[in-house]
Design a protein around this motif. Structure first.
Motif, PDB file in Angstrom:
ATOM      1  N   GLY A 254       4.673  -4.219  10.709  1.00  0.00           N
ATOM      2  CA  GLY A 254       5.652  -3.206  10.323  1.00  0.00           C
ATOM      3  C   GLY A 254       5.637  -3.050   8.813  1.00  0.00           C
ATOM      4  N   HIS A 255       6.396  -2.090   8.301  1.00  0.00           N
ATOM      5  CA  HIS A 255       6.434  -1.908   6.850  1.00  0.00           C
ATOM      6  C   HIS A 255       7.825  -1.490   6.405  1.00  0.00           C
ATOM      7  CE1 HIS A 255       5.383   2.168   8.395  1.00  0.00           C
ATOM      8  NE2 HIS A 255       6.185   2.563   7.419  1.00  0.00           N
TER       9      HIS A 255
ATOM     10  N   VAL B 247       0.845  -1.197   0.000  1.00  0.00           N
ATOM     11  CA  VAL B 247       0.000   0.000   0.000  1.00  0.00           C
ATOM     12  C   VAL B 247       0.883   1.250   0.000  1.00  0.00           C
ATOM     13  CG1 VAL B 247      -1.929  -1.112   1.210  1.00  0.00           C
ATOM     14  CG2 VAL B 247      -0.112   0.020   2.533  1.00  0.00           C
ATOM     15  N   PRO B 248       0.325   2.401  -0.331  1.00  0.00           N
ATOM     16  CA  PRO B 248       1.083   3.651  -0.170  1.00  0.00           C
ATOM     17  C   PRO B 248       1.445   3.859   1.303  1.00  0.00           C
ATOM     18  CG  PRO B 248      -0.825   4.006  -1.555  1.00  0.00           C
ATOM     19  CD  PRO B 248      -0.979   2.634  -0.976  1.00  0.00           C
TER      20      PRO B 248
ATOM     21  N   ALA C 143      -0.257   2.774   5.348  1.00  0.00           N
ATOM     22  CA  ALA C 143       0.395   1.952   6.382  1.00  0.00           C
ATOM     23  C   ALA C 143       0.459   2.717   7.696  1.00  0.00           C
ATOM     24  CB  ALA C 143       1.800   1.561   5.915  1.00  0.00           C
ATOM     25  N   ARG C 144       0.693   4.024   7.616  1.00  0.00           N
ATOM     26  CA  ARG C 144       0.722   4.843   8.831  1.00  0.00           C
ATOM     27  C   ARG C 144      -0.672   5.052   9.394  1.00  0.00           C
ATOM     28  NH1 ARG C 144       5.031   9.409   6.616  1.00  0.00           N
ATOM     29  NH2 ARG C 144       6.940   8.165   6.951  1.00  0.00           N
ATOM     30  N   LEU C 145      -1.650   5.210   8.501  1.00  0.00           N
ATOM     31  CA  LEU C 145      -3.031   5.412   8.948  1.00  0.00           C
ATOM     32  C   LEU C 145      -3.540   4.211   9.732  1.00  0.00           C
ATOM     33  CD1 LEU C 145      -5.668   7.105   8.824  1.00  0.00           C
ATOM     34  CD2 LEU C 145      -6.190   5.904   6.674  1.00  0.00           C
ATOM     35  N   HIS C 146      -3.188   3.007   9.267  1.00  0.00           N
ATOM     36  CA  HIS C 146      -3.655   1.773   9.916  1.00  0.00           C
ATOM     37  C   HIS C 146      -2.526   1.104  10.700  1.00  0.00           C
ATOM     38  CE1 HIS C 146      -7.364   2.164   7.650  1.00  0.00           C
ATOM     39  NE2 HIS C 146      -6.678   2.220   6.523  1.00  0.00           N
ATOM     40  N   HIS C 147      -1.681   1.910  11.287  1.00  0.00           N
ATOM     41  CA  HIS C 147      -0.525   1.390  12.026  1.00  0.00           C
ATOM     42  C   HIS C 147      -0.947   0.456  13.152  1.00  0.00           C
ATOM     43  CE1 HIS C 147       3.292   1.197  14.095  1.00  0.00           C
ATOM     44  NE2 HIS C 147       2.699   1.610  15.208  1.00  0.00           N
TER      45      HIS C 147
END
Length: 246
Positions: free
Chosen positions: A205-206, A191-192, A196-200
């Motif tokens: 991890g990413h 994903v962008p 990934a930060r929005l659904h942390h």
């Protein structure tokens, strides 16, 4: 009989004092009257008609961050409130029918729209915190061979050609659910970075996917709905001040 030594009356001899007339008193004149004040002519200017109350409706796809532009709008257009309307990538084109403008993800193939590119997002691989993929700082598509790669229903990146990847045996999930599933170690999802930060999650991890497709975020609006408010918002996202010429 003539009198010696007498001088004719009315003549002063040499050395005789001369009587001078006293100076005439100075004439006094009344002070000049001040000029009459001319009355100012005031023309009654027509009062500007008050603007009709309205709201600027801005659609926003998940992960987009319009905060700085909203702050600038509130400063420049305090009399027009902004309503942020969440929209989905899959239906972002249709959503514009009821919006002034929207922050969308490209591609967006529709000739009835104006589109201004805003920025690009790096794709990331989201995996369980225990995944071996997180042992490195960045990944390539080749590193994903043999992995179960989920493609979300609301896929923001489009189809990915990943050699050796394994398709999941379950139905596609929304991004948030796909990330939750990746956290269990069942598979991975690409994903962008903003999503990934929005659904942390603490259990996921990413890592950046350096040869993956970028996700371009853009501002879009209907060509037949280019209002003064839309033009003001365009100026804000382009960095123009209130005094800048278009």
């Amino acid at each position: 009989m003539a009198t010696q030594g007498r001088r004719p009356a009315g003549r002063a001899g040499k050395g005789s004092p001369v009587r001078r007339n006293k100076a005439a008193p100075a004439q006094r004149f009344p002070p000049p009257k001040p000029p009459k004040k001319t009355a100012k002519v005031v023309f009654d200017a027509p009062e500007a008609e008050p603007e009709e109350p309205r709201t600027f409706r801005l659609g926003v796809v998940p992960g987009a961050t319009p905060g700085k532009w909203i702050d600038a709008w509130k400063t420049r257009m305090p009399h027009v409130p902004v309503e942020l309307v969440p929209i989905e990538v899959a239906t972002q084109t249709e959503s514009l029918d009821d919006l002034d403008a929207a922050i969308v993800r490209l591609p967006l193939a529709d000739d009835s729209l104006h589109v201004i590119t805003l920025y690009d997002e790096v794709p990331v691989v989201v995996a369980s915190i225990e995944s071996h993929l997180l042992a490195v700082d960045e990944l390539t598509l080749a590193d994903l061979a043999g992995e179960v790669v989920m493609t979300p229903i609301d896929d923001p990146l489009g189809p990915l050609d990943i050699p050796g990847a394994v398709a999941p045996t379950f139905a596609p999930l929304p991004v948030a659910d796909a990330i939750a599933t990746a956290a269990t170690g069942t598979g991975i999802v690409i994903v962008p970075m903003s999503l990934a930060r929005l659904h942390h999650r603490k259990d996921a991890g990413h890592r950046p996917l350096i040869d993956g497709p970028l996700s371009t975020v853009a501002l879009a609006w209907r060509r037949d709905h280019t209002t003064p408010d839309v033009e003001t918002f365009i100026g804000i996202v382009r960095g123009r001040t209130s005094n800048s010429s278009r």
